[in-house]
Each structure stands twice: as structure tokens, then as C-alpha cells.
Design an enzyme around this catalytic site. Structure first.
Site, PDB file in Angstrom:
ATOM      1  NE  ARG A 123      -5.644 -27.656  37.182  1.00 57.02           N
ATOM      2  CZ  ARG A 123      -5.498 -28.970  36.972  1.00 57.02           C
ATOM      3  NH1 ARG A 123      -4.526 -29.314  36.253  1.00 57.02           N
ATOM      4  NH2 ARG A 123      -6.109 -30.021  37.572  1.00 57.02           N
ATOM      5  CE  LYS A 145     -15.943  -6.771  36.702  1.00 54.41           C
ATOM      6  NZ  LYS A 145     -17.020  -5.872  37.320  1.00 54.41           N
ATOM      7  CD  GLU A 187     -22.744  -1.455  29.830  1.00 54.32           C
ATOM      8  OE1 GLU A 187     -22.122  -0.786  30.623  1.00 54.32           O
ATOM      9  OE2 GLU A 187     -23.243  -2.526  30.144  1.00 54.32           O
ATOM     10  CE  LYS A 229     -14.428  -2.893  31.345  1.00 51.71           C
ATOM     11  NZ  LYS A 229     -15.614  -3.919  31.117  1.00 51.71           N
ATOM     12  CD  GLU A 239     -16.002  -4.815  40.512  1.00 54.24           C
ATOM     13  OE1 GLU A 239     -16.196  -5.116  39.225  1.00 54.24           O
ATOM     14  OE2 GLU A 239     -17.140  -4.939  41.315  1.00 54.24           O
ATOM     15  NE  ARG A 243     -13.233  -4.453  35.947  1.00 54.22           N
ATOM     16  CZ  ARG A 243     -12.744  -5.264  35.280  1.00 54.22           C
ATOM     17  NH1 ARG A 243     -11.667  -5.695  35.545  1.00 54.22           N
ATOM     18  NH2 ARG A 243     -13.437  -5.890  34.119  1.00 54.22           N
ATOM     19  CG  ASN A 247     -20.105  -3.229  38.976  1.00 52.94           C
ATOM     20  OD1 ASN A 247     -19.945  -3.511  37.764  1.00 52.94           O
ATOM     21  ND2 ASN A 247     -19.302  -3.529  39.834  1.00 52.94           N
ATOM     22  CG  HIS A 250     -23.938  -2.923  35.760  1.00 54.51           C
ATOM     23  ND1 HIS A 250     -23.877  -1.662  35.326  1.00 54.51           N
ATOM     24  CD2 HIS A 250     -23.449  -3.438  34.978  1.00 54.51           C
ATOM     25  CE1 HIS A 250     -23.278  -1.635  34.087  1.00 54.51           C
ATOM     26  NE2 HIS A 250     -23.020  -2.894  33.881  1.00 54.51           N
ATOM     27  CG  HIS A 254     -26.499  -7.554  37.380  1.00 59.34           C
ATOM     28  ND1 HIS A 254     -25.380  -7.637  37.672  1.00 59.34           N
ATOM     29  CD2 HIS A 254     -26.299  -7.303  36.171  1.00 59.34           C
ATOM     30  CE1 HIS A 254     -24.337  -7.501  36.891  1.00 59.34           C
ATOM     31  NE2 HIS A 254     -24.934  -7.362  35.857  1.00 59.34           N
ATOM     32  CG  HIS A 268     -26.291  -6.295  30.160  1.00 58.14           C
ATOM     33  ND1 HIS A 268     -26.278  -6.491  31.475  1.00 58.14           N
ATOM     34  CD2 HIS A 268     -25.101  -5.387  30.105  1.00 58.14           C
ATOM     35  CE1 HIS A 268     -25.332  -6.002  32.268  1.00 58.14           C
ATOM     36  NE2 HIS A 268     -24.518  -5.567  31.279  1.00 58.14           N
TER      37      HIS A 268
HETATM   38  P1  NAD Z   1     -25.114 -10.487  22.738  1.00 54.39           P
HETATM   39  O1  NAD Z   1     -23.838 -10.961  22.791  1.00 54.39           O
HETATM   40  O2  NAD Z   1     -26.311 -11.470  22.955  1.00 54.39           O
HETATM   41  O3  NAD Z   1     -25.446  -9.690  21.119  1.00 54.39           O
HETATM   42  C1  NAD Z   1     -26.750  -9.122  21.116  1.00 54.39           C
HETATM   43  C2  NAD Z   1     -27.201  -9.660  19.638  1.00 54.39           C
HETATM   44  O4  NAD Z   1     -26.690  -9.238  18.651  1.00 54.39           O
HETATM   45  C3  NAD Z   1     -27.083 -11.362  19.718  1.00 54.39           C
HETATM   46  O5  NAD Z   1     -28.215 -11.518  18.856  1.00 54.39           O
HETATM   47  C4  NAD Z   1     -26.000 -11.348  18.604  1.00 54.39           C
HETATM   48  O6  NAD Z   1     -26.166 -12.412  17.764  1.00 54.39           O
HETATM   49  C5  NAD Z   1     -26.082 -10.159  17.669  1.00 54.39           C
HETATM   50  N1  NAD Z   1     -24.950  -9.563  17.077  1.00 54.39           N
HETATM   51  C6  NAD Z   1     -23.835  -9.319  17.792  1.00 54.39           C
HETATM   52  N2  NAD Z   1     -22.959  -8.540  16.715  1.00 54.39           N
HETATM   53  C7  NAD Z   1     -23.640  -8.664  15.617  1.00 54.39           C
HETATM   54  C8  NAD Z   1     -23.384  -7.873  14.532  1.00 54.39           C
HETATM   55  N3  NAD Z   1     -22.453  -7.209  14.116  1.00 54.39           N
HETATM   56  N4  NAD Z   1     -24.427  -8.117  13.295  1.00 54.39           N
HETATM   57  C9  NAD Z   1     -25.388  -8.762  13.850  1.00 54.39           C
HETATM   58  N5  NAD Z   1     -25.895  -9.054  14.860  1.00 54.39           N
HETATM   59  C10 NAD Z   1     -24.932  -9.210  15.938  1.00 54.39           C
HETATM   60  O7  NAD Z   1     -25.272  -9.115  23.705  1.00 54.39           O
HETATM   61  P2  NAD Z   1     -24.492  -7.789  24.020  1.00 54.39           P
HETATM   62  O8  NAD Z   1     -25.411  -6.849  24.212  1.00 54.39           O
HETATM   63  O9  NAD Z   1     -23.450  -7.857  22.967  1.00 54.39           O
HETATM   64  O10 NAD Z   1     -23.558  -8.332  25.446  1.00 54.39           O
HETATM   65  C11 NAD Z   1     -24.360  -8.675  26.718  1.00 54.39           C
HETATM   66  C12 NAD Z   1     -23.756  -9.449  27.587  1.00 54.39           C
HETATM   67  O11 NAD Z   1     -22.318  -8.990  27.899  1.00 54.39           O
HETATM   68  C13 NAD Z   1     -24.283  -9.790  28.769  1.00 54.39           C
HETATM   69  O12 NAD Z   1     -24.232 -11.197  29.283  1.00 54.39           O
HETATM   70  C14 NAD Z   1     -23.662  -8.892  29.767  1.00 54.39           C
HETATM   71  O13 NAD Z   1     -23.707  -9.626  31.226  1.00 54.39           O
HETATM   72  C15 NAD Z   1     -22.220  -9.153  29.261  1.00 54.39           C
HETATM   73  N6  NAD Z   1     -21.289  -8.127  29.632  1.00 54.39           N
HETATM   74  C16 NAD Z   1     -20.233  -8.425  29.994  1.00 54.39           C
HETATM   75  C17 NAD Z   1     -19.284  -7.305  30.660  1.00 54.39           C
HETATM   76  C18 NAD Z   1     -17.734  -7.737  30.929  1.00 54.39           C
HETATM   77  O14 NAD Z   1     -17.228  -6.656  31.551  1.00 54.39           O
HETATM   78  N7  NAD Z   1     -17.468  -9.074  30.802  1.00 54.39           N
HETATM   79  C19 NAD Z   1     -19.524  -5.902  30.673  1.00 54.39           C
HETATM   80  C20 NAD Z   1     -20.774  -5.685  30.013  1.00 54.39           C
HETATM   81  C21 NAD Z   1     -21.630  -6.708  29.739  1.00 54.39           C
HETATM   82  N1  GLY Z   2     -18.438  -4.041  33.033  1.00 51.57           N
HETATM   83  C1  GLY Z   2     -17.846  -3.748  34.463  1.00 51.57           C
HETATM   84  C2  GLY Z   2     -16.465  -4.161  34.539  1.00 51.57           C
HETATM   85  O1  GLY Z   2     -16.146  -4.623  33.428  1.00 51.57           O
HETATM   86  O2  GLY Z   2     -16.046  -3.923  35.515  1.00 51.57           O
END
Ligand code: NAD
Ligand code: GLY
Length: 370
Positions: A123, A145, A187, A229, A239, A243, A247, A250, A254, A268
Site C-alpha cells: 500500500r 506520474k 521534451e 517542471k 493536473e 499541469r 501534455n 501528447h 499517445h 516516446h
Molecule cells: P526508456 O526508459 O525505454 O529508455 C530508452 C532506452 O535507453 C532504453 O533502451 C534504455 O535501456 C536506454 N538507456 C537509458 N539510459 C541509458 C544510458 N544512460 N545509457 C545507455 N542506455 C540507456 O525510455 P525513455 O525515453 O527514457 O522514457 C520513455 C518513457 O517515459 C515512456 O514510457 C513515457 O510514457 C514515459 N514518460 C513518463 C513521464 C512521466 O511524467 N511519468 C513523462 C514523459 C515520459
Molecule cells: N509529462 C507530463 C506530466 O508529468 O504531467
């Protein structure tokens, strides 16, 4: 030098440490100060663990913190139900208690997945974000998020669960593939486009050098993004208002990601870059935004190499299917479309009851190159 930023959320406030070599120099100490017991579980992916797990484990060991690690597959597929179930069982096998802290070491995938696991395990456990991709350092690690994907869409299962600390070591970007770096760059551009024209101007001047690997410039951009941010999250954690500007691009993004099966064919950040361009195109069509601003954004994409169009993916796009995704978007209300649109650079706004036909026309032109 390490910058220490703060996300101001009352009792859920936390620090963001940004700098070069923070992982080996300061991370252990900072973690020791915020955790409840000297026992943590690190979640990482196979790529990141190979480079950085040792460094983190050593930093923790120096503080007499016991760490165990769980390695997930790299990539968006790890934000699936089945990968989430595997992770939960692996965490529970380690017999965590309510004082155990999870540490997400990786990109946005590991961060979103681990954060969601932390929010529901026993939890609610504390968790720490150690983002290693540019996208995670400038966006996903901050703001709480968390979530996983459903076949109906991205991040549809999730929670708001703030980390207790974020540590962004920009040196980790040295091993990040170039395409992933560009994906994260989208971003950063987003913050300039939504409400920070001076940042966009700074990027116009510095982005090419920054993307070629100049660490001081990268650090400056990560600090600026985290500050942007943190301010928005502090003002609107769940949000209910501003906030939603984060998006920008986005809703389109998406849908494109869902239609490419959350696969490597469209990352992404690439989807977000394309989505922001479409938001500008739709805004110009609706007479909301001057063509001059759109042209300036397009020129910046061309200068840096950000993808400009859905045709970046070799695919016959199904316009009806894309439109269907929009109605499932978390912002849609009773089937009426909500998009973040723009009055120009730095002037994004949330538009409710957006005219479907303009969105469809924008999509058709962008997807079919008419
Ligand atoms: P990811 O986590 O898949 O990383 C991208 C690739 O890079 C992967 O293969 C990973 O293994 C590799 N990698 C990461 N760091 C590395 C490093 N230092 N050296 C070598 N390889 C490395 O993708 P991402 O682009 O980091 O994140 C995308 C995700 O984030 C999506 O699922 C998206 O929905 C989410 N996201 C969430 C928020 C939020 O607010 N929570 C905001 C934006 C995006
Ligand atoms: N990436 C969108 C948010 O964090 O609200």
C-alpha cells in the site's frame, strides 16, 4: 558542481540533484539522508544496469546501505501488465517491509514502472528516481506520474506517487544512444514551447552544440527543464489545471505510439515532437496561431533533426483508429476532444470541445503528405 532544486509539495517535497558525476560523488550520502531503513531494492533495465548498477551499489555500500537489484527488459514492453506482475512478484520475494525504499535506475520506462510498483506495494513504499536517459532527467523522473500501458492506450493504469529524491547525473548520458538523446530533447523543447520563450530562444542558439555532447550546456538544459517542471507540479500536482500544458503534443503522440504498438519504430519523445508540430499546424488552421511562429518551430526541428511528421514512420496510418484513440485520452470528456493548442511560442493553452474535423484534416495532411 551539483545543483540542488526543490519540488515544493508540502510534506511530499523533495530535492532534485543535477550535476556531472553525482552518482559516484554525493548520491550515496543524499540517499542515506532520506531513506527510512538501510535496505533498498534497485530496479533497473538490462542496458542501464550494465553501465551503472555497480556504481550505484558501491555508492550505497559506502553508506552501509544494503541493496538488492531486479533487472527488467529494456524498452516500453516493460510497462505491460505481465512485466508489472513479474516485477511485483520479484519485489515481494525480497520480503520488503514498509520502510524499504525502491530505487528506479534507468529511463522513463523503469521510472514509471518502479514508481507504480512503489505506489501499490504494501500500500505504498518510498521510491527514489535516478534517471539515466535525457527524457527521464528532464521530465519523467519529476512530478510523480507513474504507470503502465493497456492495450487501450498509454499510461492508462497508474497513480500519482511522488519520489522522495531525484538524482540526475548528466554523465550517464555519455552512453545513451543518439536517437534516445534526440527523443529526450523533444521534451526540453516542449518547456520552451508551452510557456518559456526565452528557453526556446536559448535552445535555438545552443541546442546543436548541446546535442553534440557539451556537458555544461546539457546540465544547464536539464536544470532549466527540472525547474520548469517543478514549478508546474508544485502549482498543480494532480493536473487539475496548468499541469495539463505538459501534455502539449501528447494526445497526438499517445495515439501514434499506440498505433505503432509502443515499439521501437517510434520512441516516446519522437512521437511528442511530431505531436507538437501537429498541435501547431491545427492551431494555425484554427486561426489561433501565427504562421511565423510555426515556421520558427519548424526551422528549429530542421536544424536539430527532430522528426517533423508521422511519415517519419514507414507505415500506412489508419486515420479512424488515430481519431478513436483521442476519445480515450485521459483529458477527453464525454467523447468531446480536449487538446493542448497554442497561440504561439510559449503560449500553449488547454482547448476543450475541439472541432474533430480540423483535427482529422490535420492528421490526414500530416500522415498522407497532402
Ligand atoms: P526508456 O526508459 O525505454 O529508455 C530508452 C532506452 O535507453 C532504453 O533502451 C534504455 O535501456 C536506454 N538507456 C537509458 N539510459 C541509458 C544510458 N544512460 N545509457 C545507455 N542506455 C540507456 O525510455 P525513455 O525515453 O527514457 O522514457 C520513455 C518513457 O517515459 C515512456 O514510457 C513515457 O510514457 C514515459 N514518460 C513518463 C513521464 C512521466 O511524467 N511519468 C513523462 C514523459 C515520459
Ligand atoms: N509529462 C507530463 C506530466 O508529468 O504531467
Amino acid at each position: 558542481m551539483t545543483s540542488n532544486l526543490r519540488v515544493a509539495l508540502g510534506e511530499r517535497s523533495y530535492d532534485i540533484l543535477v550535476g556531472q558525476h553525482v552518482l559516484g560523488n554525493g548520491a550515496g550520502d543524499a540517499i542515506a539522508r532520506v531513506i527510512k531503513s538501510k535496505s533498498v531494492i534497485i530496479v533497473s533495465d538490462e542496458h542501464v544496469a550494465r553501465f551503472y548498477l555497480h556504481r550505484l551499489s558501491n555508492a550505497l555500500e559506502e553508506q552501509q546501505i544494503r541493496s538488492r537489484s531486479i533487472i527488467v527488459k529494456a524498452g516500453e514492453a516493460s510497462k505491460s501488465y505481465s512485466a508489472f506482475a513479474d516485477l511485483m512478484e520479484n519485489i515481494l520475494e525480497q520480503k520488503p517491509d514498509r520502510n524499504t525504499t525502491l530505487i528506479a535506475l534507468g529511463g522513463g520506462v523503469v521510472g514509471d514502472l518502479t514508481g507504480f510498483a512503489a505506489s501499490v506495494c504494501l500500500r505504498g513504499l518510498d521510491f527514489i528516481q535516478i534517471p539515466t536517459s535525457l527524457l527521464a532527467q528532464v521530465d519523467s523522473s519529476v512530478g510523480g506520474k507513474t504507470g503502465i500501458n493497456s492495450k487501450f492506450g498509454k499510461n492508462l493504469i497508474g497513480s500519482f506517487h511522488q519520489p522522495i529524491l531525484v538524482i540526475a547525473d548528466v554523465e550517464t548520458l555519455a552512453t545513451l544512444p543518439a536517437r534516445e538523446l534526440m527523443s529526450g530533447y523533444a521534451e526540453i523543447v516542449k518547456y520552451g514551447l508551452i510557456n518559456d520563450p526565452p528557453l526556446f530562444t536559448w535552445l535555438e542558439k545552443n541546442a546543436v552544440e548541446m546535442l553534440s555532447g557539451k556537458r555544461e550546456l546539457v546540465t544547464e538544459a536539464v536544470v532549466a527543464s527540472c525547474n520548469a517542471k517543478a514549478a508546474i507540479v508544485a502549482a498543480d500536482e494532480k493536473e487539475q489545471g496548468q499541469r495539463a500544458l505538459l501534455n502539449f503534443g501528447h494526445t497526438f503522440a499517445h495515439a501514434f505510439e499506440a498505433e505503432t504498438g509502443f515499439s521501437q519504430s517510434l520512441l516516446h519523445g519522437e512521437a511528442v515532437a511530431i505531436g507538437m508540430i501537429l498541435a501547431f499546424q491545427a492551431s494555425v488552421k484554427m486561426g489561433l496561431c501565427d504562421k511565423v511562429d510555426y515556421a520558427r518551430v519548424k526551422a528549429h526541428y530542421e536544424a536539430t533533426g527532430l522528426p517533423l511528421s508521422p511519415q517519419y514512420v514507414q507505415k500506412e496510418w489508419n486515420i479512424d483508429a488515430l481519431m478513436e484513440h483521442f476519445t480515450r485520452d485521459k483529458k477527453a470528456k464525454d467523447g468531446a476532444l480536449t487538446f493542448v493548442l497554442t497561440h504561439g511560442i510559449g503560449k500553449a493553452f488547454v482547448a476543450n470541445n475541439v472541432d474533430n474535423s480540423v483535427i482529422r484534416e490535420t492528421l490526414v495532411e500530416a500522415c498522407r503528405g497532402v
